[in-house]
Design a protein around this motif. Structure first.
Motif, short mmCIF file in Angstrom:
data_model
loop_
_atom_site.label_atom_id
_atom_site.label_comp_id
_atom_site.label_asym_id
_atom_site.label_seq_id
_atom_site.Cartn_x
_atom_site.Cartn_y
_atom_site.Cartn_z
N ILE A 8 35.82 37.91 54.05
CA ILE A 8 34.42 38.36 54.08
C ILE A 8 33.48 37.16 54.12
CG2 ILE A 8 32.64 39.52 52.70
CD1 ILE A 8 34.85 41.57 51.95
N LYS A 9 33.77 36.12 53.36
CA LYS A 9 32.94 34.91 53.39
C LYS A 9 32.97 34.27 54.78
CE LYS A 9 32.91 33.66 48.57
NZ LYS A 9 33.29 32.71 47.55
N ALA A 10 34.07 34.40 55.50
CA ALA A 10 34.20 33.80 56.83
C ALA A 10 33.31 34.49 57.87
CB ALA A 10 35.66 33.83 57.28
N THR A 11 32.78 35.67 57.56
CA THR A 11 31.90 36.36 58.51
C THR A 11 30.47 35.81 58.46
OG1 THR A 11 31.33 38.12 56.95
CG2 THR A 11 33.24 38.50 58.40
N LYS A 12 30.19 34.96 57.48
CA LYS A 12 28.84 34.37 57.36
C LYS A 12 28.55 33.53 58.60
CE LYS A 12 26.07 31.46 54.37
NZ LYS A 12 26.01 30.69 53.13
N THR A 40 33.77 54.73 59.01
CA THR A 40 32.75 53.85 58.45
C THR A 40 31.62 53.65 59.44
OG1 THR A 40 33.98 51.92 59.19
CG2 THR A 40 34.29 52.57 56.92
N LYS A 41 30.40 53.67 58.95
CA LYS A 41 29.20 53.51 59.77
C LYS A 41 28.33 52.40 59.21
CE LYS A 41 29.65 57.49 62.16
NZ LYS A 41 30.45 57.41 63.32
N ILE A 42 27.74 51.62 60.10
CA ILE A 42 26.77 50.60 59.70
C ILE A 42 25.38 51.14 59.98
CG2 ILE A 42 25.88 48.28 60.12
CD1 ILE A 42 28.68 47.44 60.91
N TYR A 110 35.09 45.55 55.42
CA TYR A 110 35.39 44.32 56.14
C TYR A 110 35.55 44.51 57.65
CZ TYR A 110 37.85 40.35 58.06
OH TYR A 110 38.22 39.32 58.88
N PRO A 111 36.36 45.46 58.13
CA PRO A 111 36.51 45.58 59.59
C PRO A 111 35.20 45.80 60.35
CG PRO A 111 38.28 46.76 58.50
CD PRO A 111 37.27 46.36 57.44
N PRO A 112 34.30 46.71 59.89
CA PRO A 112 33.04 46.83 60.61
C PRO A 112 32.16 45.58 60.51
CG PRO A 112 33.23 48.57 58.95
CD PRO A 112 34.45 47.74 58.88
N LEU A 113 32.18 44.92 59.36
CA LEU A 113 31.41 43.68 59.21
C LEU A 113 31.93 42.62 60.16
CD1 LEU A 113 29.35 41.79 57.82
CD2 LEU A 113 31.12 41.31 56.12
N ARG A 115 33.47 43.07 63.06
CA ARG A 115 33.07 43.43 64.43
C ARG A 115 31.58 43.14 64.63
NH1 ARG A 115 36.68 47.75 63.34
NH2 ARG A 115 34.96 49.13 62.79
N PHE A 116 30.76 43.47 63.63
CA PHE A 116 29.32 43.20 63.70
C PHE A 116 29.08 41.70 63.84
CE2 PHE A 116 25.17 42.25 61.95
CZ PHE A 116 24.37 43.29 62.38
N SER A 117 29.71 40.91 62.99
CA SER A 117 29.56 39.46 63.00
C SER A 117 29.98 38.87 64.34
CB SER A 117 30.39 38.85 61.86
OG SER A 117 30.33 37.45 61.89
N ASP A 118 31.12 39.30 64.87
CA ASP A 118 31.61 38.80 66.15
C ASP A 118 30.64 39.13 67.27
OD1 ASP A 118 33.84 37.80 64.87
OD2 ASP A 118 35.18 39.41 65.54
N HIS A 119 30.08 40.35 67.26
CA HIS A 119 29.14 40.76 68.31
C HIS A 119 27.85 39.95 68.23
CE1 HIS A 119 27.59 43.44 71.39
NE2 HIS A 119 26.44 43.41 70.73
N ILE A 120 27.31 39.77 67.03
CA ILE A 120 26.09 38.99 66.86
C ILE A 120 26.33 37.54 67.30
CG2 ILE A 120 24.57 37.96 65.10
CD1 ILE A 120 23.75 40.77 65.78
N LYS A 121 27.47 36.98 66.90
CA LYS A 121 27.78 35.60 67.28
C LYS A 121 27.86 35.45 68.79
CE LYS A 121 31.07 31.94 66.23
NZ LYS A 121 32.29 31.59 65.49
N ALA A 122 28.54 36.37 69.45
CA ALA A 122 28.67 36.31 70.91
C ALA A 122 27.32 36.52 71.59
CB ALA A 122 29.67 37.36 71.38
#
Length: 125
Positions: A8-12, A40-42, A110-113, A115-122
């Motif tokens: 989870i910390k690695a998604t920062k 799960t929904k964000i 964690y899994p949705p976070l 995916r969210f983090s990867d999408h924002i980063k990209a």
């Protein structure tokens, strides 16, 4: 520290981008839609214009299992800064005979976070 805490910390994220707050917010809504699943929904929970966008992850539409936020810092010159900061989250662990833990801890958020983090980063890189 458990492995799930490290994940989870690695998604920062800390990203510098020329995008405006409204563009970052639109990307956040897009990422939330893509990262949400059937269980799960964000959801975007609150917005402080030009500063913070807060999200939560709900399981089965009822139980909040995680929260996190995007912090926007407007630069006078150059690129703006966007930070993704994980917040509180619930963990779970399988047990044997009710009280003997078996296997590693897990976090439903964690899994949705991730995916969210990867999408924002990209999207912002």
């Amino acid at each position: 520290m458990a492995a799930i805490d490290d994940k989870i910390k690695a998604t920062k994220l800390i990203i510098h981008t020329p995008k405006t707050f409204e563009e970052v917010r639109a990307l956040g809504l897009e990422a939330a839609s893509i990262a949400s699943g059937t269980v799960t929904k964000i959801n975007e929970t609150s917005v402080t214009p030009n500063e913070v966008i807060q999200y939560n992850v709900k399981r089965l539409g009822m139980v909040q299992v995680m929260n996190f936020g995007l912090i926007f810092n407007k630069a006078d010159e150059g690129d703006n800064t966007v930070l993704l900061i994980p917040g509180n989250y619930l963990t779970s662990q399988a047990t044997f005979l009710v009280f003997i833990p078996i296997g590693p801890k897990d976090a439903a958020g964690y899994p949705p976070l991730k995916r969210f983090s990867d999408h924002i980063k990209a999207s912002l890189s």
